[in-house]
Motif scaffolding. Structure first.
Motif, PDB file in Angstrom:
ATOM      1  N   LEU A  32       0.927  -1.397  -0.007  1.00  0.00           N
ATOM      2  CA  LEU A  32      -0.149   0.051  -0.129  1.00  0.00           C
ATOM      3  C   LEU A  32       1.138   1.324  -0.046  1.00  0.00           C
ATOM      4  CD1 LEU A  32      -2.983   1.536   0.099  1.00  0.00           C
ATOM      5  CD2 LEU A  32      -3.041   1.105   2.410  1.00  0.00           C
ATOM      6  N   PRO A  33       1.982   1.409   0.765  1.00  0.00           N
ATOM      7  CA  PRO A  33       2.685   2.376   0.907  1.00  0.00           C
ATOM      8  C   PRO A  33       3.424   2.560  -0.516  1.00  0.00           C
ATOM      9  CG  PRO A  33       3.017   1.508   2.983  1.00  0.00           C
ATOM     10  CD  PRO A  33       2.176   0.596   2.071  1.00  0.00           C
ATOM     11  N   LEU A  34       3.694   1.697  -1.002  1.00  0.00           N
ATOM     12  CA  LEU A  34       4.573   1.583  -2.193  1.00  0.00           C
ATOM     13  C   LEU A  34       3.679   2.265  -3.658  1.00  0.00           C
ATOM     14  CD1 LEU A  34       7.049  -1.368  -2.185  1.00  0.00           C
ATOM     15  CD2 LEU A  34       7.620   0.956  -1.689  1.00  0.00           C
ATOM     16  N   VAL A  35       2.457   1.654  -3.566  1.00  0.00           N
ATOM     17  CA  VAL A  35       1.439   2.055  -4.517  1.00  0.00           C
ATOM     18  C   VAL A  35       1.045   3.342  -4.457  1.00  0.00           C
ATOM     19  CG1 VAL A  35      -1.037   1.805  -5.409  1.00  0.00           C
ATOM     20  CG2 VAL A  35       0.353  -0.262  -4.901  1.00  0.00           C
ATOM     21  N   ALA A  36       0.785   3.984  -3.155  1.00  0.00           N
ATOM     22  CA  ALA A  36       0.713   5.446  -2.985  1.00  0.00           C
ATOM     23  C   ALA A  36       1.849   6.374  -3.523  1.00  0.00           C
ATOM     24  CB  ALA A  36       0.254   5.658  -1.625  1.00  0.00           C
ATOM     25  N   SER A  37       2.976   5.965  -2.919  1.00  0.00           N
ATOM     26  CA  SER A  37       4.073   6.640  -3.270  1.00  0.00           C
ATOM     27  C   SER A  37       4.525   6.639  -4.564  1.00  0.00           C
ATOM     28  CB  SER A  37       5.390   6.351  -2.186  1.00  0.00           C
ATOM     29  OG  SER A  37       5.636   4.892  -2.416  1.00  0.00           O
ATOM     30  N   SER A  38       4.421   5.593  -5.266  1.00  0.00           N
ATOM     31  CA  SER A  38       4.706   5.487  -6.622  1.00  0.00           C
ATOM     32  C   SER A  38       3.902   6.456  -7.495  1.00  0.00           C
ATOM     33  CB  SER A  38       4.815   4.118  -7.221  1.00  0.00           C
ATOM     34  OG  SER A  38       3.297   3.902  -6.975  1.00  0.00           O
ATOM     35  N   THR A  39       2.507   6.533  -6.991  1.00  0.00           N
ATOM     36  CA  THR A  39       1.645   7.533  -7.703  1.00  0.00           C
ATOM     37  C   THR A  39       2.092   8.776  -7.871  1.00  0.00           C
ATOM     38  OG1 THR A  39      -0.304   5.719  -7.334  1.00  0.00           O
ATOM     39  CG2 THR A  39      -0.799   8.106  -8.206  1.00  0.00           C
ATOM     40  N   ILE A  40       2.395   9.241  -6.302  1.00  0.00           N
ATOM     41  CA  ILE A  40       2.618  10.428  -6.192  1.00  0.00           C
ATOM     42  C   ILE A  40       3.973  10.923  -6.584  1.00  0.00           C
ATOM     43  CG2 ILE A  40       3.470  12.046  -4.446  1.00  0.00           C
ATOM     44  CD1 ILE A  40       1.502  10.588  -2.355  1.00  0.00           C
ATOM     45  N   LEU A  41       4.926  10.140  -6.842  1.00  0.00           N
ATOM     46  CA  LEU A  41       6.307  10.536  -7.641  1.00  0.00           C
ATOM     47  C   LEU A  41       6.046  10.488  -8.851  1.00  0.00           C
ATOM     48  CD1 LEU A  41       8.593   8.104  -5.775  1.00  0.00           C
ATOM     49  CD2 LEU A  41       8.606  10.474  -5.521  1.00  0.00           C
ATOM     50  N   PHE A  42       5.249   9.544  -9.672  1.00  0.00           N
ATOM     51  CA  PHE A  42       4.961   9.703 -10.920  1.00  0.00           C
ATOM     52  C   PHE A  42       4.454  11.209 -11.155  1.00  0.00           C
ATOM     53  CE2 PHE A  42       2.853   9.137 -15.234  1.00  0.00           C
ATOM     54  CZ  PHE A  42       3.615   8.509 -15.757  1.00  0.00           C
ATOM     55  N   TYR A  43       3.401  11.672 -10.531  1.00  0.00           N
ATOM     56  CA  TYR A  43       2.684  12.821 -10.794  1.00  0.00           C
ATOM     57  C   TYR A  43       3.848  14.103 -10.603  1.00  0.00           C
ATOM     58  CZ  TYR A  43      -2.018  11.134 -10.649  1.00  0.00           C
ATOM     59  OH  TYR A  43      -3.210  10.660 -10.960  1.00  0.00           O
ATOM     60  N   LEU A  44       4.741  13.789  -9.534  1.00  0.00           N
ATOM     61  CA  LEU A  44       5.847  14.827  -9.190  1.00  0.00           C
ATOM     62  C   LEU A  44       6.597  14.752 -10.591  1.00  0.00           C
ATOM     63  CD1 LEU A  44       6.534  14.226  -5.551  1.00  0.00           C
ATOM     64  CD2 LEU A  44       5.272  16.268  -6.681  1.00  0.00           C
ATOM     65  N   GLY A  45       7.032  13.856 -11.144  1.00  0.00           N
ATOM     66  CA  GLY A  45       7.993  13.575 -12.216  1.00  0.00           C
ATOM     67  C   GLY A  45       7.236  14.484 -13.294  1.00  0.00           C
ATOM     68  N   VAL A  46       5.968  14.215 -13.840  1.00  0.00           N
ATOM     69  CA  VAL A  46       5.155  14.702 -14.644  1.00  0.00           C
ATOM     70  C   VAL A  46       5.293  16.330 -14.737  1.00  0.00           C
ATOM     71  CG1 VAL A  46       2.998  14.922 -16.034  1.00  0.00           C
ATOM     72  CG2 VAL A  46       4.009  12.667 -15.434  1.00  0.00           C
ATOM     73  N   ALA A  47       4.995  16.916 -13.487  1.00  0.00           N
ATOM     74  CA  ALA A  47       4.593  18.201 -13.178  1.00  0.00           C
ATOM     75  C   ALA A  47       5.973  18.728 -13.298  1.00  0.00           C
ATOM     76  CB  ALA A  47       4.182  18.347 -11.879  1.00  0.00           C
ATOM     77  N   PHE A  48       7.126  18.255 -12.605  1.00  0.00           N
ATOM     78  CA  PHE A  48       8.480  18.742 -12.848  1.00  0.00           C
ATOM     79  C   PHE A  48       8.849  19.041 -14.294  1.00  0.00           C
ATOM     80  CE2 PHE A  48      13.133  18.135 -13.203  1.00  0.00           C
ATOM     81  CZ  PHE A  48      13.427  19.298 -12.204  1.00  0.00           C
ATOM     82  N   CYS A  49       8.597  17.923 -15.077  1.00  0.00           N
ATOM     83  CA  CYS A  49       8.811  18.192 -16.644  1.00  0.00           C
ATOM     84  C   CYS A  49       8.092  18.981 -17.293  1.00  0.00           C
ATOM     85  CB  CYS A  49       8.511  16.592 -17.345  1.00  0.00           C
ATOM     86  SG  CYS A  49       9.005  16.657 -18.970  1.00  0.00           S
TER      87      CYS A  49
END
Length: 267
Positions: free
Chosen positions: A120-137
């Motif tokens: 559960l923490p990995l699913v949540a954190s991976s989703t947030i990190l993916f969003y952060l990567g897209v936003a940063f780009c």
């Protein structure tokens, strides 16, 4: 009569369901996920509309074009089809937490307590990190890379990018940065599976920087700003992954790994 410490009852005992029930549950979860994406897609089509959604996606490039220049559409149906495709992708991105919730609701009953503490923490954190990567780009890399690329164009060349080619480029960049921001999750998973140890990750640090520089050079536009913009976050996130690995090794440990009894019933 109390059971032996070495033979604790399986915490999943009695939760087995027939195969047909699993198929029905899977079908319902898939339908709920599709309904969520479709609802957001319909809302975006109604407001602000596919054309405005594409305009928002193209804003970083359009702002860097010479005054009076516009993007072009080479294909006959591209002015209609590409905005629709972008709107569908945005709807999928917005609905991603809902889709992942359906996946989690399907698989969670079959996981042990210590497995849920990891997944559960990995699913949540991976989703947030993916969003952060897209936003940063989108907000930083595009804002720095596109003006630099336009300055490299010869004066004899009229810069008018095709909307379909731009969409392909943007998707590639979004996926590259989204996946690159998953470095902490990958490090934690590798550590938890016993493939590497935290001490080995620290020793591998210098090699990771070399590998990250090679990856950043391949997936980013041909300018130093974009490469450095991807390289530095990857290095920082690698350090975050090393720190998180030690925490998850303890937090998600199985009972027998903690020195206690196993959660499964011995044969």
């Amino acid at each position: 009569m109390s059971s032996s410490p070495d033979h604790q009852p399986d915490e999943l005992a009695g939760t087995e369901a027939p195969f047909v029930s699993h198929l029905i549950e899977l079908r319902d979860r898939l339908l709920h996920a599709i309904y969520g994406v479709a609802a957001i897609f319909a809302l975006l089509c109604f407001y602000p509309g596919p054309s405005h959604v594409y305009d928002l996606l193209a804003m970083p490039l359009v702002k860097s074009l010479p005054e009076g220049s516009k993007m072009i559409a080479v294909g006959v149906v591209s002015p209609f089809l590409i905005p629709i495709k972008v709107t569908l992708l945005v709807a999928l991105g917005v609905a991603l937490p809902w889709v992942l919730h359906q996946v989690w609701a399907f698989v969670a009953p079959g996981l042990y307590r210590h497995e849920r503490r990891l997944v559960l923490p990995l699913v949540a954190s991976s989703t947030i990190l993916f969003y952060l990567g897209v936003a940063f780009c989108y907000f930083f890399v595009f804002g720095q890379a596109f003006p630099a690329i336009q300055k490299m164009a010869p004066a004899s060349v009229a810069v008018s990018p095709d909307i379909e080619a731009y969409l392909d480029f943007v998707l590639t960049m979004f996926i590259a940065f989204g996946v690159a921001f998953e470095v902490p999750v990958a490090v934690v998973v590798l550590t938890r599976l016993g493939i590497v140890e935290v001490a080995q990750l620290r020793e591998f640090r210098r090699y990771f920087w070399v590998a990250a520089a090679a990856v950043a050079g391949m997936v980013t536009p041909p300018d130093a700003v974009s490469m450095i913009a991807l390289l530095i976050p990857m290095g920082m996130l690698y350090e975050v992954g090393i720190w998180a690995s030690g925490f998850f090794m303890t937090y998600s440990a199985a009972p027998d790994e903690d020195g206690g009894s196993s959660g499964r019933t011995d044969a």
